[in-house]
Scaffold this active site. Structure first.
Site, mmCIF file in Angstrom:
data_model
loop_
_atom_site.group_PDB
_atom_site.id
_atom_site.type_symbol
_atom_site.label_atom_id
_atom_site.label_comp_id
_atom_site.label_asym_id
_atom_site.label_seq_id
_atom_site.Cartn_x
_atom_site.Cartn_y
_atom_site.Cartn_z
ATOM 1 N N ASP A 35 0.843 -1.189 0.000
ATOM 2 C CA ASP A 35 0.000 0.000 0.000
ATOM 3 C C ASP A 35 0.883 1.246 0.000
ATOM 4 O O ASP A 35 1.623 1.481 0.953
ATOM 5 C CB ASP A 35 -0.894 -0.023 1.241
ATOM 6 C CG ASP A 35 -1.849 1.148 1.257
ATOM 7 O OD1 ASP A 35 -2.464 1.400 0.201
ATOM 8 O OD2 ASP A 35 -1.957 1.826 2.283
ATOM 9 N N THR A 68 -2.302 5.942 -4.464
ATOM 10 C CA THR A 68 -1.162 6.619 -3.850
ATOM 11 C C THR A 68 0.139 6.308 -4.593
ATOM 12 O O THR A 68 0.929 7.205 -4.854
ATOM 13 C CB THR A 68 -1.014 6.212 -2.374
ATOM 14 O OG1 THR A 68 -1.234 4.821 -2.275
ATOM 15 C CG2 THR A 68 -1.994 6.935 -1.527
HETATM 16 N N1 LIG Z 1 -6.154 -6.800 -13.220
HETATM 17 C C1 LIG Z 1 -5.429 -5.722 -13.544
HETATM 18 N N2 LIG Z 1 -4.776 -5.640 -14.704
HETATM 19 C C2 LIG Z 1 -4.037 -4.563 -14.999
HETATM 20 N N3 LIG Z 1 -3.896 -3.502 -14.209
HETATM 21 C C3 LIG Z 1 -4.534 -3.501 -13.051
HETATM 22 C C4 LIG Z 1 -5.327 -4.606 -12.643
HETATM 23 N N4 LIG Z 1 -5.831 -4.330 -11.416
HETATM 24 C C5 LIG Z 1 -5.372 -3.103 -11.094
HETATM 25 N N5 LIG Z 1 -4.585 -2.593 -12.053
HETATM 26 C C6 LIG Z 1 -3.905 -1.299 -12.081
HETATM 27 O O1 LIG Z 1 -2.997 -1.198 -10.993
HETATM 28 C C7 LIG Z 1 -2.846 0.163 -10.636
HETATM 29 C C8 LIG Z 1 -3.029 0.365 -9.151
HETATM 30 O O2 LIG Z 1 -2.055 -0.343 -8.450
HETATM 31 P P1 LIG Z 1 -1.860 -0.178 -6.880
HETATM 32 O O3 LIG Z 1 -0.748 -1.066 -6.495
HETATM 33 O O4 LIG Z 1 -3.180 -0.357 -6.195
HETATM 34 O O5 LIG Z 1 -1.383 1.298 -6.743
HETATM 35 P P2 LIG Z 1 -2.135 2.588 -6.200
HETATM 36 O O6 LIG Z 1 -1.552 2.800 -4.848
HETATM 37 O O7 LIG Z 1 -1.716 3.649 -7.164
HETATM 38 O O8 LIG Z 1 -3.578 2.327 -6.191
HETATM 39 C C9 LIG Z 1 -3.892 0.934 -11.403
HETATM 40 O O9 LIG Z 1 -3.302 1.603 -12.472
HETATM 41 C C10 LIG Z 1 -4.832 -0.161 -11.870
HETATM 42 O O10 LIG Z 1 -5.509 0.196 -13.044
#
Ligand SMILES: Nc1ncnc2c1ncn2[C@@H]1O[C@H](COP(=O)(O)OP(=O)(O)O)[C@@H](O)[C@H]1O
Ligand SMILES: [Mg+2]
Length: 518
Positions: A35, A68
């Site tokens: 996170d 984030t």
């Molecule tokens: N199944 C998936 N396939 C591709 N991209 C994904 C998938 N699930 C989430 N994402 C992408 O992952 C990113 C978010 O990653 P995350 O680690 O939660 O970071 P953040 O802290 O920015 O939310 C977003 O750009 C989202 O669109």
């Protein structure tokens, strides 16, 4: 430079195939998480410029609760692209102006790309929550948790002010060690991590009338020292008898109000507990003030600071109050309160680390569902919206012209770093992926093509059900541009006298504190 290093560290956590970080404190305590907000918060960062990135993560987390990592990666990319321009003798002011124009345009483009959804469409809400939580260690249970988060948020939706609002503060989250994530439950009502105070009290009270107290049910010790000389056993008896009568009166006062449950923020004397038990009243003591506030709102009762104020009108109501045994522990469930908006999520998990990460993921999940319930606007994720944004920003750059045009182009490239990073973290070749993505985005019908990380190819992300709230994407652009521009405006770092904080040991080499690190 410092900001770039922070970004490099955090970018490997982006997306569903991103890795986790193990943050180890000086005491040896470890936190395992992917996170972004937590990582940035726990990072022991000394460099003042890098600390500003922590602010990005914080504001992103406070405003929208997710995205984030995206925001920090964007900010870092904006800075490293700016560095390239500065090396080509473009003045920082020009870059800042270009970035600001690009950011304003990006927000508009995002708005025009967004798709409107019905805030009561639970299927979409579940997909939103599932996308957000699928990037965390709890991904295997994401659908289960997504359903839970969606029901919880839809429970607290409030349309009374003409605008749809969902105050997720109303959702109480409780962690209880044991079993697994899939045993996490959503309870209509409030759950307290407390036991009933006396073993003779009923374990279950239906049609509960609840007295909420913020006063001790004990004999107060006097503030000054008083000496009572007791000379005979009779006097002793009288003295004790008097105390008992006072406590009896307290219980009578409670019984008069017709309360059958007492929830108190303060302590309750054993003798009082005994009398309460005799009258079949269930009591719990030493609750937190946060819980008392939630209980007041949920049961419609009034927290009274003195027994004198207790009356039938000040009592709260709930259909059932019961103690439930979970593993070796007991929890108090106050079910179906007067206010149906009171809900609690009891998180279960096999280990401390799992529970903590589940809580953080659930926070993200609740926030994204709230965002969509309130705004009704979504975009596709997986880097698709960023790829489209980059394309349209490049078209916009030509219109801007001049040297600022270079900055707008750099902005577009920085935005593209999101699909690039997703591809990298999925073990794909980022160049191949970007070539294909750019080609796809030439046609407007393909505007939702992004990186399908699990299949290792580019695909329409709406078909893949990877969707995110518009608000998250907009906030990421806003907060990252703000901080990048702020850092770009600094041309010197000078050590100041500083009036705050304890003076640390002098840093080696005579550098100002923190300048040596990173
Ligand atoms: N199944 C998936 N396939 C591709 N991209 C994904 C998938 N699930 C989430 N994402 C992408 O992952 C990113 C978010 O990653 P995350 O680690 O939660 O970071 P953040 O802290 O920015 O939310 C977003 O750009 C989202 O669109
Ligand atoms: Mg996320």
């Amino acid at each position: 430079m410092a900001a770039k290093i922070v970004t490099a560290t955090i970018r490997t956590t982006l997306g569903p195939l991103g890795m986790d970080k193990m943050l180890v404190s000086g005491m040896g305590d470890a936190v395992i998480t992917s996170d972004g907000a937590t990582i940035m918060k726990e990072f022991d960062i000394q460099h003042p410029a890098a600390k500003m990135l922590v602010e990005v993560a914080k504001s992103q987390d406070n405003e929208v609760g997710d995205g984030t990592t995206t925001a920090v990666v964007l900010a870092g990319e904006l800075l490293s692209k700016a560095q390239e321009l500065i090396d080509q003798d473009v003045h920082p002011t020009v870059i800042i102006d270009g970035y600001k124009k690009a950011s304003a345009e990006a927000l508009q483009i995002l708005d025009s790309l967004a798709i409107t959804v019905d805030p009561t469409d639970t299927k979409t809400l579940r997909q939103i929550a599932s996308t957000s939580m699928g990037t965390k260690a709890v991904a295997t249970s994401k659908d289960y948790l997504a359903t839970l988060a969606t029901s919880a948020v839809t429970q607290v939706v409030d349309n009374s002010s003409g605008k749809t609002k969902a105050d997720i503060e109303r959702i109480k989250v409780l962690k209880k060690h044991g079993e697994g994530i899939e045993q996490t439950e959503l309870v209509k009502g409030i759950v307290l991590d407390k036991e009933i105070a006396h073993s003779d009290m009923p374990k279950r009270v239906e049609k509960a009338r609840i007295a909420l107290l913020n006063t001790k049910l004990e004999i107060e010790k006097t503030e000054f020292d008083a000496k009572i000389t007791i000379e005979s056993p009779d006097q002793m008896k009288m003295f004790l008898g008097e105390e008992e009568t006072m406590m009896r009166k307290m219980v009578e006062k409670i019984a008069e109000s017709k309360a059958n449950v007492v929830l108190s923020e303060k302590g309750i004397d054993d003798v009082v507990l005994h009398f309460l038990a005799k009258r079949g009243i269930l009591a719990v003591k030493n609750l937190s003030s946060g819980d008392m506030e939630k209980l007041g709102r949920a049961t419609g009762g009034k927290v009274v600071a003195s027994l004198k104020d207790l009356s039938a009108e000040s009592l709260g109501e709930a259909k059932l109050v019961e103690e439930v045994k979970i593993g070796d522990d007991k929890l108090l469930y106050i079910r179906e309160c007067k206010d149906p908006k009171a809900v609690t999520i009891v998180i279960r998990g096999g280990s401390e680390h799992v529970i903590e990460e589940a809580e953080r993921s659930l926070h993200d999940g609740l926030c994204v569902v709230r965002n969509v319930v309130e705004d009704g606007k979504i975009v596709a994720g997986g880097g698709s919206v960023e790829a489209e944004l980059a394309k349209q920003l490049r078209d916009f750059a030509v219109k801007v012209g001049g040297r600022e045009q270079l900055a707008v182009q750099c902005f577009a490239e920085a935005v593209e770093s999101i699909p690039v990073t997703l591809a990298q973290n999925a073990g794909l070749d980022p160049i191949d992926v970007m070539v294909e993505l750019r080609m796809k985005h030439q046609e407007s019908a393909n505007k939702w093509f992004g990186v399908s990380v699990h299949d290792g190819r580019v695909a329409d992300m709406f078909n893949e059900r990877v969707v995110e709230p518009l608000r998250v994407k907009q906030q990421a652009i806003k907060s990252s541009t703000e901080v990048a521009c702020m850092i770009l405006r600094i041309d010197d770092v000078v050590s100041s006298k500083g009036t705050k904080g304890p003076a640390g040991p002098p840093p080696p080499g005579g550098m100002p504190p923190g300048m040596g690190m990173m």
